[in-house]
Design a protein around this motif. Structure first.
Motif, PDB file in Angstrom:
ATOM      1  N   GLY A  18     -10.230  34.427 -49.712  1.00 47.88           N
ATOM      2  CA  GLY A  18      -9.885  35.033 -48.443  1.00 47.88           C
ATOM      3  C   GLY A  18      -8.443  35.526 -48.408  1.00 47.88           C
ATOM      4  O   GLY A  18      -7.599  35.112 -49.193  1.00 47.88           O
ATOM      5  N   VAL A  19      -8.162  36.400 -47.461  1.00 43.46           N
ATOM      6  CA  VAL A  19      -6.847  37.014 -47.339  1.00 43.46           C
ATOM      7  C   VAL A  19      -5.781  35.976 -46.989  1.00 43.46           C
ATOM      8  O   VAL A  19      -4.713  35.935 -47.608  1.00 43.46           O
ATOM      9  N   VAL A  20      -6.053  35.124 -46.020  1.00 42.37           N
ATOM     10  CA  VAL A  20      -5.058  34.145 -45.580  1.00 42.37           C
ATOM     11  C   VAL A  20      -4.722  33.173 -46.705  1.00 42.37           C
ATOM     12  O   VAL A  20      -3.545  32.872 -46.954  1.00 42.37           O
ATOM     13  N   TYR A 135      -2.902  43.588 -48.420  1.00 43.71           N
ATOM     14  CA  TYR A 135      -3.680  42.347 -48.418  1.00 43.71           C
ATOM     15  C   TYR A 135      -4.739  42.380 -47.317  1.00 43.71           C
ATOM     16  O   TYR A 135      -5.893  42.013 -47.537  1.00 43.71           O
ATOM     17  N   PHE A 136      -4.337  42.801 -46.118  1.00 43.48           N
ATOM     18  CA  PHE A 136      -5.273  42.807 -44.994  1.00 43.48           C
ATOM     19  C   PHE A 136      -6.391  43.821 -45.174  1.00 43.48           C
ATOM     20  O   PHE A 136      -7.394  43.781 -44.473  1.00 43.48           O
ATOM     21  N   TRP A 137      -6.234  44.715 -46.136  1.00 47.21           N
ATOM     22  CA  TRP A 137      -7.285  45.661 -46.509  1.00 47.21           C
ATOM     23  C   TRP A 137      -8.558  44.896 -46.871  1.00 47.21           C
ATOM     24  O   TRP A 137      -9.670  45.386 -46.660  1.00 47.21           O
ATOM     25  N   GLY A 138      -8.383  43.698 -47.394  1.00 48.22           N
ATOM     26  CA  GLY A 138      -9.521  42.868 -47.784  1.00 48.22           C
ATOM     27  C   GLY A 138     -10.428  42.488 -46.627  1.00 48.22           C
ATOM     28  O   GLY A 138     -11.615  42.209 -46.825  1.00 48.22           O
ATOM     29  N   TYR A 139      -9.897  42.478 -45.405  1.00 52.08           N
ATOM     30  CA  TYR A 139     -10.733  42.179 -44.236  1.00 52.08           C
ATOM     31  C   TYR A 139     -11.779  43.267 -43.988  1.00 52.08           C
ATOM     32  O   TYR A 139     -12.813  43.011 -43.390  1.00 52.08           O
ATOM     33  N   PHE A 140     -11.510  44.472 -44.436  1.00 53.05           N
ATOM     34  CA  PHE A 140     -12.397  45.602 -44.170  1.00 53.05           C
ATOM     35  C   PHE A 140     -13.355  45.886 -45.318  1.00 53.05           C
ATOM     36  O   PHE A 140     -14.123  46.837 -45.248  1.00 53.05           O
ATOM     37  N   ARG A 144     -13.608  41.784 -50.387  1.00 58.56           N
ATOM     38  CA  ARG A 144     -12.290  41.229 -50.035  1.00 58.56           C
ATOM     39  C   ARG A 144     -11.177  41.692 -50.966  1.00 58.56           C
ATOM     40  O   ARG A 144     -10.158  41.012 -51.134  1.00 58.56           O
ATOM     41  N   ALA A 145     -11.327  42.833 -51.592  1.00 61.66           N
ATOM     42  CA  ALA A 145     -10.339  43.324 -52.555  1.00 61.66           C
ATOM     43  C   ALA A 145      -9.117  43.900 -51.848  1.00 61.66           C
ATOM     44  O   ALA A 145      -9.233  44.634 -50.880  1.00 61.66           O
ATOM     45  N   SER A 146      -7.955  43.543 -52.362  1.00 64.38           N
ATOM     46  CA  SER A 146      -6.698  44.103 -51.866  1.00 64.38           C
ATOM     47  C   SER A 146      -6.370  45.355 -52.685  1.00 64.38           C
ATOM     48  O   SER A 146      -7.074  45.691 -53.635  1.00 64.38           O
ATOM     49  N   TRP A 147      -5.289  46.023 -52.312  1.00 68.94           N
ATOM     50  CA  TRP A 147      -4.905  47.236 -53.035  1.00 68.94           C
ATOM     51  C   TRP A 147      -4.663  46.962 -54.511  1.00 68.94           C
ATOM     52  O   TRP A 147      -5.108  47.730 -55.371  1.00 68.94           O
ATOM     53  N   ALA A 151      -6.566  48.589 -57.722  1.00 72.54           N
ATOM     54  CA  ALA A 151      -5.820  49.381 -58.698  1.00 72.54           C
ATOM     55  C   ALA A 151      -5.926  48.801 -60.107  1.00 72.54           C
ATOM     56  O   ALA A 151      -5.980  49.550 -61.085  1.00 72.54           O
ATOM     57  N   SER A 152      -5.964  47.481 -60.210  1.00 68.86           N
ATOM     58  CA  SER A 152      -5.972  46.839 -61.532  1.00 68.86           C
ATOM     59  C   SER A 152      -7.362  46.403 -61.988  1.00 68.86           C
ATOM     60  O   SER A 152      -7.491  45.823 -63.060  1.00 68.86           O
ATOM     61  N   ASP A 153      -8.386  46.659 -61.173  1.00 71.24           N
ATOM     62  CA  ASP A 153      -9.762  46.289 -61.523  1.00 71.24           C
ATOM     63  C   ASP A 153      -9.873  44.774 -61.756  1.00 71.24           C
ATOM     64  O   ASP A 153     -10.384  44.319 -62.775  1.00 71.24           O
ATOM     65  N   THR A 154      -9.346  44.006 -60.783  1.00 70.57           N
ATOM     66  CA  THR A 154      -9.366  42.543 -60.881  1.00 70.57           C
ATOM     67  C   THR A 154      -9.964  41.945 -59.617  1.00 70.57           C
ATOM     68  O   THR A 154     -10.149  42.638 -58.618  1.00 70.57           O
ATOM     69  N   GLU A 155     -10.259  40.656 -59.678  1.00 73.56           N
ATOM     70  CA  GLU A 155     -10.797  39.916 -58.537  1.00 73.56           C
ATOM     71  C   GLU A 155     -10.113  38.562 -58.453  1.00 73.56           C
ATOM     72  O   GLU A 155      -9.751  37.981 -59.473  1.00 73.56           O
TER      73      GLU A 155
END
Length: 167
Positions: A18-20, A135-140, A144-147, A151-155
């Motif tokens: 999660g983001v938090v 980071y909050f991009w993950g809420y949408f 749950r991926a952030s920028w 960009a780096s193709d990671t999780e």
């Protein structure tokens, strides 16, 4: 990989972080970095005042001639990048991520490449600098991926709690 995650398949079955939780782990890492920066600053000042012939003026609280130039700032950048690169490559976790049971790997569940570490370290600060929007991009997003994940193709996945053994 971690003790609880031995294969890419096991990693991909874990819930996404999660983001938090990720932001709290980042705060932990910020405290670790502050300590590393202090140690680096001590050695940089020691070297600069011993070998550089620089004249610091502690009575005026002006250490700029000793440690403030581009070489010093590059060293801070190198310490920061080294901490994250080493942590991500060695175990897929920084100290903050270990405390909150998070792990980063590529989308196939495999250890990050040097290139992925570089892209993640480059985009990560932008995610924070834009008031945390990266980071909050993950809420949408469902994943749950952030920028910097995108960009780096990671999780980043949440590791399970260790089971307490009955003895």
């Amino acid at each position: 990989m971690s003790d609880t995650v031995n294969t890419p398949t096991q990693f991909n079955q874990l819930p996404r972080a999660g983001v938090v939780t990720r932001l709290i782990a980042l705060l932990y890492d910020g405290m670790i970095l502050a300590g590393l920066w202090m140690v680096y600053g001590f050695f940089a000042m020691l070297v600069a005042s011993t070998f550089g012939g620089l004249h610091c003026q502690p009575e005026h609280v002006d250490y700029t001639p000793c440690v403030g130039g581009p070489l010093y700032q590059f060293g801070l950048f190198a310490v920061t990048a080294g901490y994250f690169f080493w942590s991500w490559r060695a175990a897929g976790q920084t100290i903050g991520m270990r405390a909150w049971r998070l792990m980063v790997a590529n989308n196939n569940g495999v250890q990050l490449s040097w290139y992925q570490c570089f892209i993640r370290a480059l985009v990560g600060p932008l995610s924070v600098a834009c008031f945390g929007l990266g980071y909050f991009w993950g809420y949408f997003r469902a994943d749950r991926a952030s920028w910097h994940d995108l960009a780096s193709d990671t999780e980043v996945r949440q590791l399970p709690k260790k089971k307490k053994s009955k003895t």
